[in-house]
Design an enzyme around this catalytic site. Sequence first.
Site, PDB file in Angstrom:
ATOM      1  N   GLU A 196      51.053  57.132  32.080  1.00 41.14           N
ATOM      2  CA  GLU A 196      51.047  58.172  33.171  1.00 41.14           C
ATOM      3  C   GLU A 196      52.368  58.381  33.658  1.00 41.14           C
ATOM      4  O   GLU A 196      53.378  57.792  33.426  1.00 41.14           O
ATOM      5  CB  GLU A 196      50.527  57.573  34.389  1.00 41.14           C
ATOM      6  CG  GLU A 196      48.717  57.500  34.065  1.00 41.14           C
ATOM      7  CD  GLU A 196      47.920  56.776  35.172  1.00 41.14           C
ATOM      8  OE1 GLU A 196      48.827  56.307  36.138  1.00 41.14           O
ATOM      9  OE2 GLU A 196      46.943  56.812  35.339  1.00 41.14           O
ATOM     10  N   LYS A 245      39.652  52.200  32.231  1.00 43.72           N
ATOM     11  CA  LYS A 245      40.079  53.213  33.076  1.00 43.72           C
ATOM     12  C   LYS A 245      40.561  54.411  32.282  1.00 43.72           C
ATOM     13  O   LYS A 245      40.608  55.730  32.647  1.00 43.72           O
ATOM     14  CB  LYS A 245      41.599  52.809  33.440  1.00 43.72           C
ATOM     15  CG  LYS A 245      41.529  51.448  34.405  1.00 43.72           C
ATOM     16  CD  LYS A 245      42.755  50.930  34.887  1.00 43.72           C
ATOM     17  CE  LYS A 245      42.756  50.096  36.182  1.00 43.72           C
ATOM     18  NZ  LYS A 245      41.714  48.936  36.092  1.00 43.72           N
ATOM     19  N   HIS A 301      51.648  44.462  43.736  1.00 48.59           N
ATOM     20  CA  HIS A 301      50.312  45.183  43.639  1.00 48.59           C
ATOM     21  C   HIS A 301      48.980  44.638  44.439  1.00 48.59           C
ATOM     22  O   HIS A 301      48.145  45.228  44.260  1.00 48.59           O
ATOM     23  CB  HIS A 301      50.145  45.182  42.099  1.00 48.59           C
ATOM     24  CG  HIS A 301      50.943  45.708  41.274  1.00 48.59           C
ATOM     25  ND1 HIS A 301      51.359  47.250  41.179  1.00 48.59           N
ATOM     26  CD2 HIS A 301      51.844  45.080  40.191  1.00 48.59           C
ATOM     27  CE1 HIS A 301      52.208  47.453  40.336  1.00 48.59           C
ATOM     28  NE2 HIS A 301      52.425  46.192  39.760  1.00 48.59           N
ATOM     29  N   ARG A 311      32.996  48.835  44.848  1.00 47.13           N
ATOM     30  CA  ARG A 311      32.365  47.827  45.675  1.00 47.13           C
ATOM     31  C   ARG A 311      32.951  47.912  47.141  1.00 47.13           C
ATOM     32  O   ARG A 311      33.498  48.737  47.360  1.00 47.13           O
ATOM     33  CB  ARG A 311      32.890  46.231  45.301  1.00 47.13           C
ATOM     34  CG  ARG A 311      34.620  46.410  45.183  1.00 47.13           C
ATOM     35  CD  ARG A 311      35.097  44.994  44.749  1.00 47.13           C
ATOM     36  NE  ARG A 311      36.489  45.094  44.438  1.00 47.13           N
ATOM     37  CZ  ARG A 311      37.605  45.026  45.002  1.00 47.13           C
ATOM     38  NH1 ARG A 311      37.478  45.233  46.445  1.00 47.13           N
ATOM     39  NH2 ARG A 311      38.804  45.234  44.704  1.00 47.13           N
TER      40      ARG A 311
END
Length: 710
Positions: free
Chosen positions: A210, A126, A245, A310
């Site tokens: 973040e 990431k 999530h 994907r």
Amino acid sequence: MSSTPTADQLRFDTLLVANRGEIACRVMRTARAMGLKTIAVYSDADADARHVREADEAIHIGPAAARESYLDIAKVIDAARRSGADAIHPGYGFLSENEAFVRACEDAGIVFVGPPAASIKAMGDKSAAKARMMDAGVPLVPGYHGDDQDDALLKREADAIGYPVLLKASAGGGGKGMRVVESGSEFQAALEGCRRESRAAFNDDRMLIEKYLTQPRHVEVQVFCDRHGNGVYLFERDCSVQRRHQKVLEEAPAPGMTAALRRAMGDAAVRAAQEIGYVGAGTVEFLLDATPGASQQQDGAFYFMEMNTRLQVEHPVTEMITGQDLVEWQLRVAMNEPLPLRQDQLSIDGHSFEARLYAEDADQDFLPATGVLDRFALDLVGADLTSAQVRLDSGVATGDTVSMHYDPMLAKLITHGPDRASALASLNRALAALDVQGVITNRGFLQRLTNHPDFQAAHLDTRFIERHEESLFASRGLDQQSLASAALVALHQLSRESESDSPWDRHDGFRVNGPRQIRIALCDPREAAEAEPSSLCVVEGRHAASDQAWQLSIRGPGESRAEVSASLTELPGDAVAITLDGHRRRLQARLLGQGQQRNTIVLSSPEGEVRLCWRRIDAIDHGQHEVESTLTAPMHGTVVALLVAPGAAVSKGDALMVMEAMKMEHTLTAPADGSVEAFRYAAGDTVGQGDVLLDFLAQSADSVHDKEAL
């Protein structure tokens, strides 16, 4: 990267699907339509699964455990060789984003239906991915994604970004190694905790930081690229409604989007894909700031989150609004064909929703459920819906077993309409028409979500379920309308059970020189085993002049009483028309007679679901009324611990034993005051759903005989 292969080099006619469940069935459906031979792979647990039954051929690849079957690269490649498959579609999950698997396919001379290994690797880390996105001009959430992981440096970066901040594992996903930090004083402890979780889950403790958006929406863009330099976006999906999530409801297009914002997000998504040399279907995920006062109409209001390399679970909503088969696009791109359409040839038609149907109990902290599907069907006729409005993508059918070994998603219910309101109305009707028996599902929870005023008004963000937890999970009392409707269904069923013309064989309450009369007890199914259910209601039904009409006397909880004139008319499918005091309503009505849900009436409407356990309690009924003397396993799993000694006296609600299934624990409690006579299993034993776990002796059981309980 190697030189571009020719179309002839990539043409294939036999496709192995390296997955299971609904996605395997979905991919094979398109492959067959394109004239391809389909190969399934399966584990011990899936020997008779739907994807195996529907494939042209199927290869066994190992035990139930995914790491020894579906995740075993060597076994999957060997299955392709044995079957003569010259291409592999990975579906989603399992090996779909595994660069080692892509390289293994290349080494074996097998076409991988997906992106190059280098593209998967580029988005797998990431921190590195966000650095590349920054270089490509893709908007990022303010944060730190550097290699220097010194504690003091990370703290300074967090201070500079401004709290709250989000700590995330650089190599992570699924919420592991992720925490919100509200202030500088909490930072160090949160950092240490995230690192521990990240090391345990990914063997990597690098972190990124973040800015934490307090009210973000999760909006993702479907992209497609080919080997000829073409790239397009097929518009966006809103996937904000999530739990832990994990997405629950998705829709396309995203509500509230302007043409300018849609174009800016789409262009950014294509830039992100082309930056990493992407090929095939991919999804670029963004956070869109939904905080009151934040502008969603400007290009700077969205931020790159990650890219899924994907096909996504929610791809059907994109198919519904574009009229395109994304799996066909995947297969054609894998054959080295150019994209079927240019960007200016793509357009949005209407609106679409997808609801994920899981085998789980939403009211028990989403406890996964297992068992045999006594029935799995969608009654479009009874709901007055068409196949153009509703699509059901599933990997199961009536008679299939839902095991403890894999993800509990059973199916995806997808609807389409000319606008958001009509598509949502179709979704609510389709949810009501879905008939699933034998296994507990989240269908009722999905109905509560789709009927919530804020969802209907498109007031969405990623903490929607959390913000509305009180109303979504509030205990729902049994209202008079539900009680009367359920009683009427039971009375109607008993009236149909007459075995002969003789009055002595009738089950409909026939009486000499008097009106037919039946007494029914109803309660919440969760309280059915209790001696005195708090929800207990007694309904006396007396036939009126017409065979279809009943006069109901309802005695509800708290001794409330009501008189209702009622009638029932059967409609096509499972639908019925119930009229109460002149008010007619259309419902889906089902009587369950097997397993843990036996003697249960299910009433479904676009407004939601009602379940009531019922029992006849007049002179004809001689059933046992006392508290159940045994406790059964609510799911297939493993006994973790026995919490009391045999012979021990316990009180109602005391914890007796702990089970584990699908990495979640479930504690069984005493149904009443009494004692545990004996445990039938020890810690470590595997049990099946419905297995008797222990013998329980209820205290003063004889006193229950005189109560009007179930």
